[in-house]
Write a protein that holds these residues in place. Sequence first.
Motif, PDB file in Angstrom:
ATOM      1  N   UNK A  13       0.856  -1.178   0.000  1.00 52.06           N
ATOM      2  CA  UNK A  13       0.000   0.000   0.000  1.00 52.06           C
ATOM      3  C   UNK A  13       0.894   1.230   0.000  1.00 52.06           C
ATOM      4  N   UNK A  14       0.516   2.230  -0.774  1.00 51.70           N
ATOM      5  CA  UNK A  14       1.341   3.423  -0.805  1.00 51.70           C
ATOM      6  C   UNK A  14       0.627   4.626  -1.381  1.00 51.70           C
ATOM      7  N   UNK A  15       1.162   5.791  -1.136  1.00 55.21           N
ATOM      8  CA  UNK A  15       0.681   7.056  -1.691  1.00 55.21           C
ATOM      9  C   UNK A  15       1.886   7.787  -2.257  1.00 55.21           C
ATOM     10  N   UNK A  16       1.745   8.298  -3.464  1.00 52.08           N
ATOM     11  CA  UNK A  16       2.860   8.986  -4.107  1.00 52.08           C
ATOM     12  C   UNK A  16       2.380  10.321  -4.674  1.00 52.08           C
ATOM     13  N   UNK A  17       3.170  11.320  -4.472  1.00 55.49           N
ATOM     14  CA  UNK A  17       2.905  12.637  -5.069  1.00 55.49           C
ATOM     15  C   UNK A  17       3.852  12.829  -6.241  1.00 55.49           C
ATOM     16  N   UNK A  18       3.285  13.275  -7.369  1.00 61.15           N
ATOM     17  CA  UNK A  18       4.080  13.464  -8.580  1.00 61.15           C
ATOM     18  C   UNK A  18       4.199  14.950  -8.883  1.00 61.15           C
ATOM     19  N   UNK A  19       5.386  15.412  -9.024  1.00 60.92           N
ATOM     20  CA  UNK A  19       5.640  16.804  -9.404  1.00 60.92           C
ATOM     21  C   UNK A  19       6.685  16.810 -10.499  1.00 60.92           C
ATOM     22  N   UNK A  20       6.273  17.345 -11.657  1.00 55.23           N
ATOM     23  CA  UNK A  20       7.182  17.460 -12.798  1.00 55.23           C
ATOM     24  C   UNK A  20       7.400  18.943 -13.059  1.00 55.23           C
ATOM     25  N   UNK A  21       8.639  19.364 -12.947  1.00 56.23           N
ATOM     26  CA  UNK A  21       8.974  20.774 -13.151  1.00 56.23           C
ATOM     27  C   UNK A  21       9.928  20.874 -14.332  1.00 56.23           C
ATOM     28  N   UNK A  22       9.486  21.436 -15.473  1.00 55.08           N
ATOM     29  CA  UNK A  22      10.389  21.605 -16.613  1.00 55.08           C
ATOM     30  C   UNK A  22      11.526  22.554 -16.247  1.00 55.08           C
ATOM     31  N   UNK A  23      12.708  22.223 -16.673  1.00 52.52           N
ATOM     32  CA  UNK A  23      13.868  23.071 -16.426  1.00 52.52           C
ATOM     33  C   UNK A  23      14.311  23.721 -17.728  1.00 52.52           C
ATOM     34  N   UNK A  24      15.567  23.765 -17.976  1.00 52.59           N
ATOM     35  CA  UNK A  24      16.067  24.400 -19.181  1.00 52.59           C
ATOM     36  C   UNK A  24      15.574  23.662 -20.416  1.00 52.59           C
ATOM     37  N   UNK A  25      15.159  24.437 -21.395  1.00 55.96           N
ATOM     38  CA  UNK A  25      14.590  23.834 -22.602  1.00 55.96           C
ATOM     39  C   UNK A  25      14.779  24.809 -23.765  1.00 55.96           C
ATOM     40  N   UNK A  26      15.119  24.268 -24.888  1.00 61.24           N
ATOM     41  CA  UNK A  26      15.223  25.075 -26.104  1.00 61.24           C
ATOM     42  C   UNK A  26      14.493  24.343 -27.213  1.00 61.24           C
ATOM     43  N   UNK A  27      13.488  25.003 -27.761  1.00 60.02           N
ATOM     44  CA  UNK A  27      12.669  24.357 -28.796  1.00 60.02           C
ATOM     45  C   UNK A  27      12.903  24.953 -30.181  1.00 60.02           C
ATOM     46  N   UNK A  28      13.894  25.802 -30.333  1.00 62.64           N
ATOM     47  CA  UNK A  28      14.186  26.370 -31.647  1.00 62.64           C
ATOM     48  C   UNK A  28      13.198  27.423 -32.101  1.00 62.64           C
ATOM     49  N   UNK A  29      12.394  27.959 -31.185  1.00 62.81           N
ATOM     50  CA  UNK A  29      11.442  29.015 -31.559  1.00 62.81           C
ATOM     51  C   UNK A  29      10.017  28.543 -31.731  1.00 62.81           C
ATOM     52  N   UNK A  30       9.714  27.264 -31.417  1.00 63.28           N
ATOM     53  CA  UNK A  30       8.358  26.747 -31.592  1.00 63.28           C
ATOM     54  C   UNK A  30       7.375  27.500 -30.703  1.00 63.28           C
ATOM     55  N   UNK A  31       7.703  27.648 -29.411  1.00 63.89           N
ATOM     56  CA  UNK A  31       6.803  28.343 -28.493  1.00 63.89           C
ATOM     57  C   UNK A  31       6.594  29.791 -28.910  1.00 63.89           C
ATOM     58  N   UNK A  32       7.653  30.461 -29.310  1.00 64.60           N
ATOM     59  CA  UNK A  32       7.540  31.854 -29.754  1.00 64.60           C
ATOM     60  C   UNK A  32       6.627  31.965 -30.965  1.00 64.60           C
ATOM     61  N   UNK A  33       6.772  31.041 -31.903  1.00 66.25           N
ATOM     62  CA  UNK A  33       5.929  31.061 -33.105  1.00 66.25           C
ATOM     63  C   UNK A  33       4.476  30.770 -32.771  1.00 66.25           C
ATOM     64  N   UNK A  34       4.231  29.858 -31.818  1.00 62.13           N
ATOM     65  CA  UNK A  34       2.864  29.550 -31.440  1.00 62.13           C
ATOM     66  C   UNK A  34       2.177  30.773 -30.840  1.00 62.13           C
ATOM     67  N   UNK A  35       2.886  31.515 -30.013  1.00 62.31           N
ATOM     68  CA  UNK A  35       2.310  32.724 -29.429  1.00 62.31           C
ATOM     69  C   UNK A  35       2.093  33.795 -30.489  1.00 62.31           C
ATOM     70  N   UNK A  36       3.000  33.898 -31.431  1.00 61.47           N
ATOM     71  CA  UNK A  36       2.836  34.880 -32.515  1.00 61.47           C
ATOM     72  C   UNK A  36       1.636  34.534 -33.377  1.00 61.47           C
TER      73      UNK A  36
END
Length: 443
Positions: A305-328
């Motif tokens: 029996x167990x309980x687990x908390x999951x936390x995923x925190x993105x750190x450094x990331x470079x997508x080549x401008x995909x996010x910038x283009x999506x916002x534009x």
Amino acid sequence: MAFDLVLAAMIAASPIPKGEMETTMAVTMDEAVAFALDRSFGVQRAERNVQIADHQVDSARAQKRIKFDSHLRAGQSANYSEFTGNAFKFSNAKPDFSATMGAVASIPIDLWGVAGRQIRQAQYSRDRVSLAFDQAFLGTALEVRGNYVFALQSKERADANRASQQEIEQLMARLPPAQDDLITYLDSERGLAVQQLDSSVTQEELARAQLAQSLRLPSGLTLTLSDQLTPLAATMAAEQLFATASRHRSDLLQAEINLDQAMLRREQAKDGRRPNLGVDAFADQGVTGRTPLFGDLDSGRSLGVGVAARLVVPLLHRDGGVLRNQRAIADLQADQALSDHAEALERATNEIERLLITRTRLAARMEKLPDIARAEATLADAEGRLLSAPPRDAPAMLAQVTIARDNLRSARLARSSTLGEQANNLIALSRAVGTDLFVLGIP
């Protein structure tokens, strides 16, 4: 189903003369609209699309609900092994049983609103589908109203030509013997009247068939029209119509949805880099032994029996401008949605203003229509003077009768045409504001 029951009842109540294979059904305009809406393939298709969209919205909401899964696995096996050597021989048969039952529950925690934005997008998509349903509903209703008005106009045109022919025949029957030479002239006029009547009756039959087809009525069913063309009352003021259009006109509402979606997509462009938090709870129960009886020394039980908390925190990331283009892209789509809304509003305003100008002109024409009662009296007076005139004066007076009869026919047709244009103008105005103004009590 509801339409079929009503249709069967109306057909049964309709008096059908003996020997006639066709059945008849009398319908008002509102009844015709109700029948068409109940049986329209387009409305049914749009309604199913709305139901599909409702399920898609509910599926999106499932992201924020507690999820639970359980399983049971069991197996019985028997292994046999044998060893033969120079000094001895060994064999062993070993049964083995195992069973495991487990359960997992997970609770998503939408602290950053990612799931909430996905739900809103699904709701916007549902709103768009709902607009399509409203358009299918309105389009079907107004199409039937237009067909009904056309059928009424065709009927009144045929009635006017029928009355003209009957008036000629009645005059021929009333001519005194001294005026028998006028029969030739009147017979020629009657021939023309017969041709006009035949043409208008054909048009009336086609108009009724078109109306019946829009109602998806069974073949062989003849419609009779219970309503008549009547003058329409004053419609809403221009400001009220513009306000109604802003609430119901589909292209305006669609532009608003597009704008909201574009602004939401701008936020969603960053959702892929937001933290993810959730809580999982699990329980596993397992048993082992030689057999399911669990009575031997090798049987055993395990529990986890167990309980687990999951936390995923993105750190450094470079997508080549995909996010910038999506916002534009989202910014450009928002600008386009604003422009589309302004264009749709201008188009709606111009369309409503033009229709109101036409409606005002039609109201003025209604006030200037020829007086049918006076035209009937004029014809009766001309016929009376013709019948009492000396034979030598009768041919000259016949022209006055013909002119009076043509004026009466024109007065009847002018009234029918103007009333039909008024009704069609209200239908067009209903399309322009996005709702059925007949249902709103206008007139």
